[in-house]
Design a protein around this motif. Structure first.
Motif, short mmCIF file in Angstrom:
data_model
loop_
_atom_site.label_atom_id
_atom_site.label_comp_id
_atom_site.label_asym_id
_atom_site.label_seq_id
_atom_site.Cartn_x
_atom_site.Cartn_y
_atom_site.Cartn_z
N SER A 59 68.51 69.16 50.02
CA SER A 59 69.18 69.95 51.09
C SER A 59 69.31 68.97 52.03
O SER A 59 68.90 67.75 52.17
CB SER A 59 68.60 71.52 51.37
OG SER A 59 67.24 70.99 51.80
N TRP A 60 69.95 69.35 53.20
CA TRP A 60 69.99 68.12 54.23
C TRP A 60 69.13 68.75 55.61
O TRP A 60 69.05 70.03 55.78
CB TRP A 60 71.47 68.60 54.88
CG TRP A 60 72.50 67.77 53.79
CD1 TRP A 60 73.41 68.35 53.06
CD2 TRP A 60 72.65 66.52 53.81
NE1 TRP A 60 73.85 67.50 52.32
CE2 TRP A 60 73.35 66.32 52.63
CE3 TRP A 60 72.17 65.19 54.24
CZ2 TRP A 60 74.08 65.22 52.29
CZ3 TRP A 60 72.68 64.06 53.82
CH2 TRP A 60 73.63 64.02 52.86
N ALA A 61 68.47 67.92 56.14
CA ALA A 61 67.72 68.07 57.24
C ALA A 61 68.23 67.24 58.41
O ALA A 61 68.60 66.22 58.41
CB ALA A 61 66.12 67.44 56.75
N THR A 62 67.90 68.01 59.51
CA THR A 62 68.16 67.36 60.85
C THR A 62 67.41 66.19 61.36
O THR A 62 65.96 66.59 61.27
CB THR A 62 68.39 68.44 61.70
OG1 THR A 62 69.71 69.18 61.49
CG2 THR A 62 68.85 67.75 63.22
N LYS A 85 69.39 63.74 53.38
CA LYS A 85 69.06 64.45 52.17
C LYS A 85 67.53 64.57 52.27
O LYS A 85 66.93 63.58 52.10
CB LYS A 85 69.60 63.67 51.16
CG LYS A 85 69.69 64.50 49.90
CD LYS A 85 70.17 65.87 49.87
CE LYS A 85 71.92 65.81 49.54
NZ LYS A 85 72.30 65.32 48.43
N PHE A 86 67.18 65.95 51.90
CA PHE A 86 65.60 65.98 51.78
C PHE A 86 65.53 67.49 50.66
O PHE A 86 65.84 68.43 51.05
CB PHE A 86 64.97 66.49 53.11
CG PHE A 86 63.52 66.77 53.01
CD1 PHE A 86 62.52 66.15 52.82
CD2 PHE A 86 63.10 68.16 53.32
CE1 PHE A 86 61.41 66.30 52.60
CE2 PHE A 86 61.80 68.62 53.35
CZ PHE A 86 60.82 67.74 53.08
N GLY A 142 69.14 73.51 59.02
CA GLY A 142 68.15 73.39 57.80
C GLY A 142 66.84 72.92 58.35
O GLY A 142 66.45 73.31 59.60
N SER A 143 66.22 72.10 57.63
CA SER A 143 64.78 71.89 58.12
C SER A 143 65.09 70.77 59.21
O SER A 143 65.87 70.14 59.13
CB SER A 143 63.78 71.54 56.99
OG SER A 143 64.65 70.32 56.17
N ILE A 144 63.77 70.11 59.80
CA ILE A 144 63.61 69.15 60.56
C ILE A 144 63.19 67.97 59.69
O ILE A 144 62.13 68.11 59.22
CB ILE A 144 62.99 69.53 61.85
CG1 ILE A 144 63.62 70.72 62.84
CG2 ILE A 144 62.56 68.21 62.79
CD1 ILE A 144 65.01 70.25 63.12
N TRP A 145 63.81 66.68 59.86
CA TRP A 145 63.18 65.73 59.21
C TRP A 145 62.02 65.20 59.72
O TRP A 145 61.63 65.14 60.98
CB TRP A 145 64.17 64.41 59.21
CG TRP A 145 63.83 63.20 58.81
CD1 TRP A 145 63.34 61.91 59.45
CD2 TRP A 145 63.69 63.01 57.28
NE1 TRP A 145 63.09 60.96 58.37
CE2 TRP A 145 63.12 61.57 57.22
CE3 TRP A 145 63.72 63.79 56.10
CZ2 TRP A 145 62.80 60.88 55.91
CZ3 TRP A 145 63.56 63.17 54.92
CH2 TRP A 145 63.13 61.76 54.87
N SER A 146 60.83 65.01 59.06
CA SER A 146 59.53 64.93 59.52
C SER A 146 59.14 63.55 59.53
O SER A 146 57.94 62.98 59.82
CB SER A 146 58.60 65.58 58.36
OG SER A 146 58.56 65.04 56.94
N GLU A 153 72.05 63.92 59.67
CA GLU A 153 71.35 64.84 58.65
C GLU A 153 71.07 63.98 57.54
O GLU A 153 71.80 62.90 57.24
CB GLU A 153 72.15 65.94 58.32
CG GLU A 153 72.31 66.86 59.48
CD GLU A 153 72.79 68.22 58.94
OE1 GLU A 153 73.25 68.19 57.72
OE2 GLU A 153 73.26 69.30 59.68
#
Length: 363
Positions: free
Chosen positions: A40-43, A36-37, A80-84, A34
Motif C-alpha cells: 500500500s502507499w504511505a505518505t 510503497k509500503f 494511508g499510513s505515514i512512512w516511518s 508517497e
C-alpha cells in the motif's frame, strides 16, 4: 529477468512497479509524495525531506529535476499510513530505495511532502548567458530541435520559464538572437495561454518535415531570481525571490522605491508606478525572505544589490510587498535633438524596430 503473471488495470503509465509516486498534482510530475509500503502507499513526512531527496524522486519518475517543495497540504492530505523512515539521499542516486534511511524520531507528522518536478527532460535553453536564457530547444520524435518564431509570445515564454523553474518571462528574442540552433526546426505556431505547466501541454504545428532555416529560431530570457505573483499581469503582483530553489515572499518593511526600480527593470516592465503593502496581491505560501535589499536604483538585476540582515523579525505572509510596474516600453524616439524628437521605433518580440524601415528623419 522474465516477468510472469503480469496484472495491469490498464490505467498504469508504465509496466514497471514504482516504489515512489506523486499523488494529487496536476500531472504525474507533481503532487504529494508517497512510497510503497507493504503493498500500500504511505505518505512521506515533509519534516524528513530535503532537496537532495527531491532530486532522486524526480529522476526516478523521469520528471527532470525538482522545481519546488511546497509546505502544508498543497496537494491534499494522504489517507494511508505515514512512512516511518527519514531518507538521506546524496542526490545522485537513480532510485529512492537506494538512499540510506534512518528511523524518524517519534513525532507527529502534520503534512506530507508536496513536490513539483520540472517534468520530463524535453525542453532546454541553449547558448544563453545563464541556464534561464537562450534559444528554445524541444525534444520531440527522438531528436532535439528548435522552435520557429512565428506567433511566439510572452505567454509561450512564461510556460518555458515555469517548466524550467526559471521564474518569470522577460523577453522573447527572435531571429536566432542567441545563435542558430542545431538539428531541425520541429515546431511553429506554439499557442500557450500562459497557465500551462509545460510547453508540451500547448498547441503547436508539427514542422519536422519542413526544411526551415534556423535564422528564425525563437528564444527566451527569464528572470530566475525575482518574480511578481498574483497580479493582473507579469508586471504586477507580490514580490518573490528565489531562495533554496523555491520562492520566498519579500517583506513590505524591507522594500523601497529604489528596490522597486530594479525589479521593474529586471522584468522588462518599465518603472514602478505603485507600491502596495499588506499582501495586497494575496498571501505567499513559501518562506519569508530574510534579507533587506539596499539597492541604489541603477542596478540591472536585483541580485546585484547589497543586502543586510532584516531587523524586523515579525514579518508574516500578511505583510508581503506588492508592486505595480508601468509595463514595458513600447515606443521610443532615437537619434533626435531632444527626448521629444527622433526616429520612431516600437518594441516587439524582444527587439526595437523602426516604424518604416529604411526611412529615417535623423542620422
Amino acid at each position: 529477468m522474465v516477468l510472469g503473471d503480469v496484472s495491469c488495470s490498464g490505467t498504469e503509465s508504465a509496466l514497471r512497479e514504482y516504489f515512489v509516486k506523486l499523488e494529487g498534482g496536476v500531472d504525474r510530475c507533481s503532487g504529494r509524495l508517497e512510497v510503497k509500503f507493504i503493498h500500500s502507499w504511505a505518505t512521506v513526512c515533509d519534516a524528513d525531506f530535503d532537496w537532495q531527496d527531491a532530486q532522486v524522486v524526480c529522476r526516478e519518475l523521469d520528471c527532470g529535476g525538482p522545481s519546488a517543495l511546497q509546505k502544508g497540504s498543497h496537494f491534499g492530505r494522504g489517507k494511508g499510513s505515514i512512512w516511518s523512515k527519514n531518507f538521506q539521499c546524496e542526490g545522485h542516486e537513480s532510485f529512492l530505495h537506494e538512499c540510506l534511511t534512518t528511523d524518524r524520531p517519534q513525532k507527529s507528522c502534520t503534512h506530507g511532502v508536496q513536490l513539483t518536478c520540472k517534468g520530463p527532460d524535453d525542453l532546454r535553453l541553449v547558448n544563453g548567458s545563464s541556464p534561464c536564457s537562450g534559444t528554445v530547444e524541444v525534444y520531440r520524435w527522438g531528436q532535439w530541435g528548435t522552435v520557429a518564431q512565428y506567433n511566439w509570445d510572452l505567454n509561450d515564454a512564461a510556460v518555458v520559464c515555469r517548466q524550467l523553474g526559471c521564474g518569470s518571462a522577460v523577453v522573447t528574442p527572435i531571429r536566432a538572437h542567441f545563435g542558430e540552433g542545431s538539428g531541425r526546426v520541429l515546431l511553429r505556431d506554439v499557442s500557450c495561454n500562459g497557465s500551462e505547466s509545460a510547453l508540451r501541454d500547448c498547441g503547436a504545428v508539427d514542422f519536422r518535415h519542413i526544411d526551415f532555416p534556423h535564422k528564425f529560431d525563437a528564444g527566451v530570457i527569464c528572470s530566475d531570481f525575482v518574480q511578481l505573483e498574483g497580479g493582473v499581469d507579469r508586471c504586477s503582483g507580490r514580490v518573490e525571490v528565489k531562495f533554496n530553489q523555491s520562492w520566498a515572499t519579500v517583506c513590505d518593511a524591507d522594500f523601497d522605491w529604489q528596490d522597486a526600480q530594479v525589479v521593474c527593470r529586471e522584468l522588462d516592465c518599465g518603472g514602478p508606478s505603485a507600491l502596495h503593502r499588506g499582501s495586497h496581491f494575496g498571501r505567499g505560501e513559501g518562506a519569508i525572505w530574510s534579507q533587506h535589499f539596499q539597492c541604489e536604483g541603477d542596478e540591472s538585476f536585483l541580485h546585484q544589490c547589497l543586502t543586510s540582515d532584516r531587523l524586523e523579525q515579525n514579518c508574516t505572509h500578511g505583510s508581503g510587498m506588492g508592486l505595480i510596474c508601468t509595463g514595458p516600453e513600447e515606443v521610443r524616439l532615437v537619434n533626435g535633438g531632444s527626448p521629444c524628437a527622433g526616429t520612431l521605433q516600437f518594441y516587439h518580440w524582444g527587439q526595437w524596430w523602426p516604424i518604416h524601415p529604411g526611412i529615417q528623419a535623423f542620422g
